[in-house]
Write an enzyme that holds these catalytic residues in place. Structure first.
Site, short mmCIF file in Angstrom:
data_model
loop_
_atom_site.label_atom_id
_atom_site.label_comp_id
_atom_site.label_asym_id
_atom_site.label_seq_id
_atom_site.Cartn_x
_atom_site.Cartn_y
_atom_site.Cartn_z
N PHE B 39 0.87 -1.18 0.00
CA PHE B 39 0.00 0.00 0.00
C PHE B 39 0.90 1.22 0.00
O PHE B 39 1.79 1.35 0.85
CB PHE B 39 -0.89 0.01 1.24
CG PHE B 39 -1.85 -1.15 1.30
CD1 PHE B 39 -3.13 -1.05 0.78
CD2 PHE B 39 -1.45 -2.36 1.87
CE1 PHE B 39 -4.01 -2.13 0.83
CE2 PHE B 39 -2.32 -3.45 1.93
CZ PHE B 39 -3.61 -3.33 1.41
N LEU B 77 2.78 -1.64 4.32
CA LEU B 77 2.49 -0.22 4.11
C LEU B 77 3.81 0.46 3.79
O LEU B 77 4.79 0.29 4.53
CB LEU B 77 1.90 0.43 5.36
CG LEU B 77 0.62 -0.14 5.96
CD1 LEU B 77 0.16 0.75 7.12
CD2 LEU B 77 -0.49 -0.25 4.92
N CYS B 78 3.86 1.24 2.73
CA CYS B 78 5.05 2.00 2.39
C CYS B 78 5.42 2.89 3.59
O CYS B 78 4.62 3.73 4.03
CB CYS B 78 4.79 2.86 1.15
SG CYS B 78 6.13 4.01 0.79
N ALA B 79 6.60 2.68 4.12
CA ALA B 79 6.98 3.38 5.37
C ALA B 79 7.00 4.89 5.18
O ALA B 79 6.52 5.64 6.05
CB ALA B 79 8.35 2.87 5.82
N ALA B 82 3.45 6.15 4.93
CA ALA B 82 2.76 5.99 6.22
C ALA B 82 3.17 7.07 7.21
O ALA B 82 2.32 7.63 7.93
CB ALA B 82 3.04 4.59 6.78
#
Lengths: 118, 132
Positions: B39, B77-79, B82
């Site tokens: 994501f 989740l793309c850090a 996020a």
């Protein structure tokens, strides 16, 4: 290793997709994956000169584009049909690579291992 | 066939977020497989533990968790995305001096390198989210 085709089809401002496409391309190049970046659709607006992101409080997108070679993202193409449809002349843009016609675009997609769209 | 999924769709405002989930559910229920889901951008809002959508709407996080458990694939989740949107795991919250984490397991933070490396094992990559 599969080759990546990253299709950047979002305009430079208004949402974060255009910047994310570049982030992904740079990450792939850092991992030494074969990566190709294609500007298609409204993504060709990213190539307009004299951009100024300061009024929007964001980074100037063309500066990010100019950093691509430094991050070893060297295979860049521009979709010719997208330029024609928007009335953009090649010599009015800062082109990061060759302009492809519809047949060459089909070949690019056909030969790609994985396609990511932004 | 193994599919890697890239989900950029905002779960609150884009129907593509539900399309991604339904694709994953169908893949798991068939002879196909999902290798990983990443994501990115507004898509990471799905992993925010404090989201409270109305009860009569699709409960996306619970269905993603079920599909991921059944299909044994990670929900990344793309850090970077996020952090921008306030979705932090316990370690990141502590680093930022915040009192509570806001990431809902089984979603987990990961970098682009993790996603791109795992996507290499996929036969196809599908993107959900950019509306033209």
């Amino acid at each position: 290793m599969k080759s990546l085709l990253i299709v950047s089809q979002s305009p430079p401002y208004g949402r974060s997709s255009a910047a994310e496409a570049l982030d992904t391309a740079m990450a792939a190049a850092a991992l030494e994956m074969p990566v190709t970046l294609l500007f298609d659709g409204d993504g060709v607006f990213q190539l307009l000169p004299n951009q100024d992101g300061t009024a929007l409080g964001v980074r100037n997108h063309s500066q990010l584009l100019e950093a691509l070679p430094a991050f070893e993202v060297e295979r860049c193409f521009v979709a010719g049909p997208a330029l024609a449809r928007r009335g953009l002349a090649e010599n009015a843009l800062r082109l990061p690579g060759p302009v492809l016609d519809a047949a060459a675009l089909r070949a690019l997609y056909r030969d790609a291992g994985l396609v990511l769209t932004y | 066939m193994r599919f890697a999924l890239l989900v950029q769709a905002d779960p609150t405002s884009s129907p593509a977020a539900l399309s991604a989930l339904r694709f994953a559910e169908a893949a798991v229920a068939s002879e196909h497989a999902v290798s990983c889901v990443f994501f990115q951008g507004d898509g990471v809002q799905l992993g925010h533990a404090f989201r409270r959508p109305p009860k009569d709407e699709a409960q996306l996080p619970a269905r993603w968790a079920a599909a991921a458990a059944q299909g044994a694939f990670p929900l990344y989740l793309c850090a970077a995305s996020a952090l921008r949107r306030g979705v932090l795991d316990a370690g990141e919250a502590m680093r930022q001096g915040l009192e509570a984490a806001s990431l809902a397991p089984p979603f987990e933070l990961a970098g682009l390198a993790t996603f791109l490396s795992e996507a290499q094992s996929a036969d196809r990559l599908l993107t959900f989210g950019v509306s033209l």
